[in-house]
Motif scaffolding. Structure first.
Motif, PDB file in Angstrom:
ATOM      1  N   THR A 130       0.825  -1.209   0.000  1.00 36.83           N
ATOM      2  CA  THR A 130       0.000   0.000   0.000  1.00 36.83           C
ATOM      3  C   THR A 130       0.859   1.260   0.000  1.00 36.83           C
ATOM      4  O   THR A 130       0.517   2.247  -0.657  1.00 36.83           O
ATOM      5  N   GLU A 161       0.912   4.336  -2.800  1.00 32.81           N
ATOM      6  CA  GLU A 161       0.726   5.746  -2.451  1.00 32.81           C
ATOM      7  C   GLU A 161       1.902   6.608  -2.907  1.00 32.81           C
ATOM      8  O   GLU A 161       1.706   7.706  -3.435  1.00 32.81           O
ATOM      9  N   PHE A 173      -4.614   4.948  -0.102  1.00 30.11           N
ATOM     10  CA  PHE A 173      -5.207   3.628   0.079  1.00 30.11           C
ATOM     11  C   PHE A 173      -6.412   3.718   1.014  1.00 30.11           C
ATOM     12  O   PHE A 173      -6.311   4.228   2.130  1.00 30.11           O
ATOM     13  N   TRP A 188      -8.810   0.835   1.226  1.00 33.64           N
ATOM     14  CA  TRP A 188      -9.346  -0.516   1.326  1.00 33.64           C
ATOM     15  C   TRP A 188     -10.282  -0.873   0.177  1.00 33.64           C
ATOM     16  O   TRP A 188     -11.017  -1.854   0.269  1.00 33.64           O
ATOM     17  N   GLU A 232     -10.101  -2.216  -3.427  1.00 33.29           N
ATOM     18  CA  GLU A 232      -9.186  -2.778  -4.428  1.00 33.29           C
ATOM     19  C   GLU A 232      -9.560  -2.368  -5.844  1.00 33.29           C
ATOM     20  O   GLU A 232      -8.708  -2.384  -6.739  1.00 33.29           O
TER      21      GLU A 232
END
Length: 201
Positions: A101, A105, A113, A115, A117
């Motif tokens: 993650t 970023e 991020f 959560w 996808e």
């Protein structure tokens, strides 16, 4: 007697020279991601392709050149979702998850991020490829390039990265099948036969 012709001779592709992706570091683009589950637990299957350089779109070309009806996409990164059970192994899984993650970023300005996808699609990330041995259906040993880890895109572009060690089968291993194996943190390494179908459009 003359050779009997077949109707789609002109359209049939020859095998030609088979290009292989050398192990190394590449800037990758994510084509899509799905959350799946197996006996180990939940994981995210992330399909990617090379985004820059000499080998750009390598896996798309590989897919298009496959002659079989059940074409497979050969570049999938499987990221285990931590179970949050307090075990040492889960701690390693959490570190791999956070590494992924943070790489997203820092490689994609403006992305955070959250959560989801589905938002991975189109993002860039660094991909580190090593060589991996696997057992073929006939019991012989094959070798292929393997997306073993991810990193920040800047590390790839600057050449500041270290490749994971090649994954070799244990001496004498054979006939039992190189089924899905895991590293110490439970990260899955999947043989070619378990690769994905057509990636996301």
């Amino acid at each position: 007697m003359a050779i009997k012709s077949f109707r789609d001779f002109a359209q049939t592709k020859s095998y030609g020279e088979i290009q292989t992706l050398p192990k190394g570091g590449y800037v990758m683009r994510i084509l899509g991601a799905t959350v799946e589950e197996n006996s180990i637990g939940q994981y995210v299957k992330i399909q990617m392709d090379v985004a820059e350089g000499e080998f750009r779109d390598f896996f798309r070309r590989d897919y298009e050149n496959q002659q079989t009806e059940d074409k497979k996409w050969h570049c999938n990164y499987l990221l285990n979702v931590p179970k949050d059970d307090g075990t040492e192994q889960d701690g390693w899984t959490k570190r791999k998850f956070k590494t992924f993650t943070e790489a997203l970023e820092e490689s994609n300005p403006g992305y955070h991020f959250d959560w989801d996808e589905a938002k991975f699609k189109g993002l860039l990330v660094g991909g580190l490829f090593n060589n991996r041995q696997y057992e073929k259906n006939d019991g012989s040993i094959g070798e292929s390039v393997n997306l073993a880890a991810v990193c920040k895109v800047d590390a790839i572009r600057s050449g500041r990265y270290t490749l994971p060690k090649d994954k070799l089968l244990a001496a004498g291993q054979g006939k039992t099948g190189a089924a899905v194996t895991t590293d110490a943190d439970g990260f899955m390494n999947v043989p070619d036969g378990l690769d994905a179908e057509l990636p996301f459009a």
